[in-house]
Enzyme design. Structure first.
Site, short mmCIF file in Angstrom:
data_model
loop_
_atom_site.label_atom_id
_atom_site.label_comp_id
_atom_site.label_asym_id
_atom_site.label_seq_id
_atom_site.Cartn_x
_atom_site.Cartn_y
_atom_site.Cartn_z
CG ASP A 95 8.66 -14.72 12.80
OD1 ASP A 95 9.43 -15.68 12.94
OD2 ASP A 95 7.43 -14.84 12.74
CB SER A 96 12.31 -12.73 16.99
OG SER A 96 11.07 -12.50 17.65
CG PHE A 99 3.23 -12.61 17.18
CD1 PHE A 99 2.56 -11.54 17.76
CD2 PHE A 99 2.49 -13.54 16.46
CE1 PHE A 99 1.19 -11.39 17.61
CE2 PHE A 99 1.12 -13.40 16.30
CZ PHE A 99 0.46 -12.32 16.88
CD GLN A 192 6.73 -4.79 20.50
OE1 GLN A 192 5.63 -4.24 20.62
NE2 GLN A 192 6.88 -5.89 19.77
CG ASP A 269 4.92 -9.89 8.01
OD1 ASP A 269 4.43 -10.96 8.40
OD2 ASP A 269 5.21 -8.96 8.80
CB CYS A 307 -7.40 -9.14 -11.46
SG CYS A 307 -5.97 -10.09 -10.86
CB CYS A 309 -3.70 -12.89 -11.19
SG CYS A 309 -5.26 -13.64 -10.64
CB CYS A 312 -8.43 -12.93 -12.94
SG CYS A 312 -8.86 -12.58 -11.21
CG HIS A 338 -7.38 -12.99 -7.01
ND1 HIS A 338 -7.43 -12.20 -8.15
CD2 HIS A 338 -8.07 -12.30 -6.05
CE1 HIS A 338 -8.12 -11.11 -7.89
NE2 HIS A 338 -8.52 -11.14 -6.63
#
Length: 380
Positions: A95-96, A99, A192, A269, A307, A309, A312, A338
């Site tokens: 990211d820049s 934020f 924006q 994201d 699940c 994974c 799990c 998970h």
């Protein structure tokens, strides 16, 4: 010159309009829509690169602002770039830093040149400009870089937002001019405009005219109701080129991933899955499960019985609850694994629903199963 990143549209869902595509990057091809785990400080918290590959992550996000402060972008450059530094051979988006500048520092001054603010760790006075954000990201060597922008709070007055949008466009042009590695790093512009359709249109048209290889939609998931976010997406995504990727920044709840894909978004994201994991909150096929709660002390089922994974398949709710209650790192690793697996797998289901032209049906089924249709449904 060949673009560093190229988007290939494979199919549009006849039922919803959602897009199935491929994002071609210098470090691999990623099928979209895709969720990108966030590795703020060159690591996805508690997860190894090998584990991220196990769950199917093809691209992760790292943070320009935080890596500028620690360890410093020059150290990352000396290490051979972010991929070498963190031993990750798949794609990276940075990211820049904008934020974080606006969200972490209470004392800041926005000028045409950039932003004066204080280091949130030390209080030291700092300055970040579009040119500075490009220098840092060029040193980091990410596959996708973001233009430096202002992310105004919600709500914001129209006149303030208009001035901010116009400044962000001027900064975007400066970013393009300062970008030193366009042949192997793609620079995305950020649309924006808050909740104002007129300003979203102004921002999108101005940035599209600059011909970025991809576009992000910023300034959402900052406190506005979900219906406003969806309305803004419905209006904004058609303003962006069909042949370039669309990235909705900072969104990671299951319902918003599905709703965003329906509205034409390709990339997402969020820190959400790992952040809530460290509080013992898990995403499951039946909704939110807070494993640290007392009722799971004698529950020897997996976090999610549907699940497969690693967490799990190998550990019970009772054991994971014990670890989390004792602040054992392994417990946070299991819940993080998970949650990330859950979202990566959810996006696989979204892609399959697009292939079968039934994403709206999938949304209804998922929302019913997840409990989002209940009046007292709890979101994340």
């Amino acid at each position: 010159m060949t673009a560093a990143v190229r988007y290939e549209l494979i199919k549009t869902c006849k039922q919803s309009g959602a897009r199935l595509g491929k994002l071609h990057t210098p470090h691999g091809v990623i099928e979209t829509p895709v969720f990108m785990p966030v590795g703020t400080l060159a690591t996805v918290k508690t997860m190894s690169p090998e584990e991220l590959k196990e769950i199917g992550a093809g691209i992760i996000l790292s943070n320009t602002y935080h890596l500028w402060l620690r360890p410093g972008h020059e150290i990352v450059r000396e290490a051979g770039g972010l991929h070498q530094f963190m031993n990750w051979d798949r794609a990276i988006l940075t990211d820049s830093g904008g934020f974080q500048v606006f969200s972490l520092s209470d004392l800041r001054e926005i000028t045409e040149e950039g932003v004066h603010f204080r280091n949130h760790l030390s209080g030291e006075k700092l300055f970040l400009s579009p040119e500075g954000a490009m220098e840092i990201q060029n040193a980091l060597g990410s596959d996708i870089m973001m233009a430096f922008d202002e992310c105004p709070p919600y709500p914001a007055e129209f006149e303030y937002m208009k001035a901010s949008v116009e400044r962000t466009t001027r900064w975007a042009e400066r970013c393009l001019n300062a970008h030193k590695r366009p042949e192997d790093q793609a620079l995305f512009g950020i649309v924006q405009g808050g909740e104002y359709e007129e300003l979203r249109k102004l921002s999108a048209e101005s940035l599209v005219s600059l011909d970025f290889p991809g576009y992000a939609i910023g300034g959402l998931s900052v406190g506005e109701p979900k219906d406003i976010m969806n309305r803004v997406l419905e209006f904004t995504t058609p303003l962006l080129p069909q042949n370039k990727p669309r990235y909705l920044m900072g969104v990671g709840s299951p319902d918003s991933l599905i709703d965003g894909a329906i509205r034409g978004v390709d990339m997402f994201d969020c820190v959400l899955p790992t952040r809530i994991a460290r509080n013992g909150t898990c995403m499951t096929s039946k909704g939110r499960l807070v494993v640290r709660n007392a009722k799971y002390a004698h529950d020897y089922r997996p976090l999610d019985e549907h699940c497969d994974c690693y967490a799990c398949k190998n550990y019970s709710r009772a054991y994971i609850r014990h670890l989390v209650k004792c602040n054992e790192t392994f417990g946070f690793r299991l819940t993080s694994y998970h949650n990330l697996y859950f979202l990566v797998n959810l996006m696989e289901q979204v892609k399959q629903a697009i292939r079968e032209d039934r994403l709206l049906d999938f949304r209804n089924e998922f929302f019913e199963q997840y409990g989002f249709n209940k009046p007292d449904a709890k979101n994340f």
